[in-house]
Design a protein around this motif. Structure first.
Motif, PDB file in Angstrom:
ATOM      1  N   ASN A 313      31.702 -68.201  62.691  1.00  0.00           N
ATOM      2  CA  ASN A 313      31.995 -69.620  63.288  1.00  0.00           C
ATOM      3  C   ASN A 313      33.126 -69.577  64.281  1.00  0.00           C
ATOM      4  N   CYS A 314      33.072 -68.576  65.175  1.00  0.00           N
ATOM      5  CA  CYS A 314      34.402 -69.013  66.796  1.00  0.00           C
ATOM      6  C   CYS A 314      33.818 -69.508  67.792  1.00  0.00           C
ATOM      7  N   ALA A 315      33.088 -70.098  67.868  1.00  0.00           N
ATOM      8  CA  ALA A 315      32.645 -71.391  68.602  1.00  0.00           C
ATOM      9  C   ALA A 315      33.371 -72.072  69.350  1.00  0.00           C
ATOM     10  N   PRO A 316      33.722 -72.703  69.780  1.00  0.00           N
ATOM     11  CA  PRO A 316      34.045 -71.975  71.497  1.00  0.00           C
ATOM     12  C   PRO A 316      34.335 -70.432  72.507  1.00  0.00           C
ATOM     13  N   ASP A 317      35.236 -70.762  71.811  1.00  0.00           N
ATOM     14  CA  ASP A 317      36.664 -69.829  72.265  1.00  0.00           C
ATOM     15  C   ASP A 317      36.914 -68.315  71.555  1.00  0.00           C
ATOM     16  N   GLY A 318      37.464 -68.564  70.279  1.00  0.00           N
ATOM     17  CA  GLY A 318      36.690 -66.750  69.627  1.00  0.00           C
ATOM     18  C   GLY A 318      35.653 -66.274  70.084  1.00  0.00           C
ATOM     19  N   ASP A 358      19.524 -58.726  69.362  1.00  0.00           N
ATOM     20  CA  ASP A 358      18.261 -58.703  69.163  1.00  0.00           C
ATOM     21  C   ASP A 358      17.294 -58.789  70.262  1.00  0.00           C
ATOM     22  N   GLU A 359      15.575 -58.580  69.912  1.00  0.00           N
ATOM     23  CA  GLU A 359      14.829 -58.597  70.161  1.00  0.00           C
ATOM     24  C   GLU A 359      14.752 -57.892  72.043  1.00  0.00           C
ATOM     25  N   GLY A 360      15.692 -59.045  72.628  1.00  0.00           N
ATOM     26  CA  GLY A 360      15.948 -59.325  73.769  1.00  0.00           C
ATOM     27  C   GLY A 360      16.832 -58.850  73.914  1.00  0.00           C
ATOM     28  N   ASN A 361      17.978 -57.399  73.737  1.00  0.00           N
ATOM     29  CA  ASN A 361      18.574 -57.367  74.144  1.00  0.00           C
ATOM     30  C   ASN A 361      20.091 -57.886  74.178  1.00  0.00           C
ATOM     31  N   MET A 362      19.751 -59.478  73.472  1.00  0.00           N
ATOM     32  CA  MET A 362      21.394 -60.407  73.538  1.00  0.00           C
ATOM     33  C   MET A 362      22.157 -59.807  72.269  1.00  0.00           C
ATOM     34  N   LEU A 363      23.604 -60.330  72.395  1.00  0.00           N
ATOM     35  CA  LEU A 363      24.763 -59.920  71.736  1.00  0.00           C
ATOM     36  C   LEU A 363      25.049 -60.652  71.378  1.00  0.00           C
ATOM     37  N   SER A 364      25.311 -61.095  70.011  1.00  0.00           N
ATOM     38  CA  SER A 364      26.460 -61.566  68.498  1.00  0.00           C
ATOM     39  C   SER A 364      27.349 -61.942  68.671  1.00  0.00           C
ATOM     40  N   VAL A 365      28.060 -62.780  68.017  1.00  0.00           N
ATOM     41  CA  VAL A 365      29.631 -62.523  67.439  1.00  0.00           C
ATOM     42  C   VAL A 365      29.797 -61.900  66.511  1.00  0.00           C
ATOM     43  N   ASP A 366      29.365 -60.945  65.800  1.00  0.00           N
ATOM     44  CA  ASP A 366      30.275 -60.082  64.998  1.00  0.00           C
ATOM     45  C   ASP A 366      29.395 -59.008  65.199  1.00  0.00           C
ATOM     46  N   TRP A 367      30.382 -58.087  65.667  1.00  0.00           N
ATOM     47  CA  TRP A 367      29.940 -57.054  66.206  1.00  0.00           C
ATOM     48  C   TRP A 367      29.422 -55.697  65.091  1.00  0.00           C
ATOM     49  N   ALA A 368      30.375 -56.223  64.004  1.00  0.00           N
ATOM     50  CA  ALA A 368      29.500 -55.444  62.302  1.00  0.00           C
ATOM     51  C   ALA A 368      28.036 -55.806  62.469  1.00  0.00           C
ATOM     52  N   GLY A 369      27.274 -56.514  63.385  1.00  0.00           N
ATOM     53  CA  GLY A 369      26.423 -57.265  61.993  1.00  0.00           C
ATOM     54  C   GLY A 369      26.482 -58.234  60.609  1.00  0.00           C
ATOM     55  N   PRO A 370      25.465 -58.954  61.003  1.00  0.00           N
ATOM     56  CA  PRO A 370      24.117 -58.980  62.000  1.00  0.00           C
ATOM     57  C   PRO A 370      24.218 -59.664  62.796  1.00  0.00           C
ATOM     58  N   PHE A 371      23.079 -59.568  63.207  1.00  0.00           N
ATOM     59  CA  PHE A 371      22.713 -60.434  64.807  1.00  0.00           C
ATOM     60  C   PHE A 371      22.710 -62.222  64.185  1.00  0.00           C
ATOM     61  N   LEU A 372      23.467 -62.645  64.977  1.00  0.00           N
ATOM     62  CA  LEU A 372      23.730 -64.174  64.250  1.00  0.00           C
ATOM     63  C   LEU A 372      23.172 -64.756  65.782  1.00  0.00           C
ATOM     64  N   ALA A 377      26.309 -66.807  75.947  1.00  0.00           N
ATOM     65  CA  ALA A 377      27.007 -65.764  77.648  1.00  0.00           C
ATOM     66  C   ALA A 377      28.401 -65.057  77.079  1.00  0.00           C
ATOM     67  N   SER A 378      29.374 -66.099  76.444  1.00  0.00           N
ATOM     68  CA  SER A 378      30.305 -65.924  75.464  1.00  0.00           C
ATOM     69  C   SER A 378      30.610 -64.810  74.160  1.00  0.00           C
ATOM     70  N   THR A 379      29.260 -64.612  73.577  1.00  0.00           N
ATOM     71  CA  THR A 379      28.941 -63.774  72.813  1.00  0.00           C
ATOM     72  C   THR A 379      28.654 -62.458  73.160  1.00  0.00           C
ATOM     73  N   HIS A 380      27.827 -62.269  74.186  1.00  0.00           N
ATOM     74  CA  HIS A 380      27.241 -61.450  75.058  1.00  0.00           C
ATOM     75  C   HIS A 380      28.130 -61.239  76.282  1.00  0.00           C
ATOM     76  N   CYS A 381      29.039 -61.390  77.396  1.00  0.00           N
ATOM     77  CA  CYS A 381      29.809 -60.619  77.638  1.00  0.00           C
ATOM     78  C   CYS A 381      30.937 -60.421  76.906  1.00  0.00           C
ATOM     79  N   SER A 382      31.502 -61.106  75.620  1.00  0.00           N
ATOM     80  CA  SER A 382      32.815 -60.328  75.133  1.00  0.00           C
ATOM     81  C   SER A 382      31.825 -58.478  74.603  1.00  0.00           C
ATOM     82  N   ALA A 383      30.862 -58.885  74.334  1.00  0.00           N
ATOM     83  CA  ALA A 383      30.383 -57.766  73.211  1.00  0.00           C
ATOM     84  C   ALA A 383      30.287 -56.564  74.756  1.00  0.00           C
ATOM     85  N   MET A 384      30.012 -57.524  75.466  1.00  0.00           N
ATOM     86  CA  MET A 384      29.959 -56.212  76.739  1.00  0.00           C
ATOM     87  C   MET A 384      31.218 -55.458  77.556  1.00  0.00           C
ATOM     88  N   ASP A 385      32.052 -56.022  77.214  1.00  0.00           N
ATOM     89  CA  ASP A 385      33.696 -54.933  77.305  1.00  0.00           C
ATOM     90  C   ASP A 385      33.422 -53.741  76.801  1.00  0.00           C
TER      91      ASP A 385
END
Length: 394
Positions: A313-318, A358-372, A377-385
């Motif tokens: 539960n890291c939204a909105p900043d973490g 997920d199936e749409g290639n969206m990336l979530s907050v917990d990098w170890a999984g599972p997809f939450l 956009a924040s979880t996604h671009c952070s993972a993109m880093d």
């Protein structure tokens, strides 16, 4: 000068441009490309210039990630340049508190809304009215720092002088936060002058050092960066374990608050840039010590990075924090390589793609999984880093 156009660019056009990379579906480059397509298609808002579902400062970090992507994939430069231009023009309208630049006048705060550049500002090389840094200030010095780094990154890709001048102006706005009540140094978190914390000061260091490597009057920024680093080292925010706590108490003691990943990261990039601007044998070893401590404290047995203080539960900043660490760890690796850095970057990137998508290639907050669900956009671009860093160290 900027090409100030606001033409809508459709998601399909973006996909066409970026998919020209023609890389294998399993390559690190392809993963980053696919994720970037998703980011722009799902969340970039041409009207606001910010990615829907993320905040003001998060948007600055998405901008920086885009610049890093363009640095590794030149075919993306045209569309990335469009995003920079568009965001530069329209995003100030969604600044939550535009123009706030709190100063003291006879002991009372006031707000100024500068419309042109004061000629006496160190680093000024433009023309009056060419840029307006106050449009990117919102009263929080860390937010200003994120935007300064974003425009420096955009300048590195485009060489657009407006972007660099904007970063210079933002930095001058940040200097209004100096000094705190702690040893007559450091900057406050905000114009309220009620908290001295790590992230604002690390960003102050990093912006000053980045500018030192990009402007003619280098010495001015080196002096600020060195002064900030000297204060930060002695402040007590770096604890006995060599990790960085969130900030200081009102009586200037380490407050013991959470060891966030981004507080371990920004200082690394700042020291890398400062060492480039004014080499010193102590800077990179200091960065390596913090990096090693952070990896020890904040990765799991598989080497995947976590913000244990907030997940899931890291939204909105973490939601933004881990990507910032990885981005700066990669910068440190370039100048002072360590196998441990590569392991964290690759393990995190691989786990994101395998376990946190997920199936749409969206990336979530917990990098170890599972997809939450839901990703944003924040979880996604952070993972993109992490995905972009994995291409660099591949």
């Amino acid at each position: 000068m900027l090409l100030h156009f606001l033409t809508t660019v459709s998601a399909s056009f973006f996909l066409l441009l970026v998919n020209n990379t023609q890389v294998s579906a399993q390559s690190a480059e392809s993963k980053a490309t696919t994720a970037l397509n998703t980011l722009q298609d799902a969340w970039y808002n041409e009207t606001s210039g910010i990615w829907d579902t993320c905040g003001w400062w998060n948007g600055a970090n998405c901008m920086t990630m885009l610049a890093d992507f363009a640095a590794i994939d030149k075919s993306a430069i045209p569309i990335v340049t469009h995003v920079f231009n568009n965001t530069y023009v329209v995003a100030p309208a969604v600044n939550p508190a535009p123009g706030i630049e709190k100063m003291n006048t006879n002991g009372e705060p006031h707000t100024s809304y500068p419309q042109t550049w004061p000629h006496h500002w160190p680093g000024y090389h433009g023309h009056p009215g060419q840029v307006n840094a106050s449009a990117w200030l919102d009263g929080y010095y860390d937010d200003g720092g994120w935007w300064a780094l974003a425009w420096i990154a955009a300048y590195d890709i485009t060489k657009n002088q407006d972007y660099l001048q904007t970063a210079i102006g933002i930095f001058e706005g940040m200097t209004a936060g100096w000094p705190t009540n702690c040893s007559n140094g450091g900057i406050w978190w905000s114009y309220k002058h009620d908290y001295a914390n790590a992230i604002a000061n690390e960003l102050f260091l990093s912006v000053a050092a980045h500018l030192a490597n990009r402007v003619p009057n280098k010495a001015y920024y080196v002096n600020w960066a060195q002064k900030e680093w000297k204060w930060f080292q002695a402040s007590g925010m770096i604890n006995a374990n060599n990790t960085v706590n969130d900030g200081l108490t009102l009586d200037c003691k380490n407050n013991g608050q959470t060891v966030w990943t981004y507080n371990q990261g920004v200082v690394l990039g700042g020291l890398v840039e400062l060492n480039k601007a004014a080499p010193d044998s102590s800077y990179l070893p200091a960065a390596a010590k913090i990096a090693a401590a952070a990896i020890s404290a904040l990765t799991d047995t598989n080497g995947v990075l976590h913000d244990y203080g907030c997940e899931p539960n890291c939204a909105p900043d973490g939601t933004q924090f881990k990507g910032i660490f990885v981005r700066n760890l990669q910068a440190l690796h370039i100048v002072a390589p360590q196998k441990a850095y590569v392991r964290v970057i690759q393990a995190s990137a691989n786990s994101i793609w395998r376990n946190d998508r997920d199936e749409g290639n969206m990336l979530s907050v917990d990098w170890a999984g599972p997809f939450l669900n839901p990703a944003n956009a924040s979880t996604h671009c952070s993972a993109m880093d992490a995905l972009v860093a994995a291409v660099v160290v591949h």
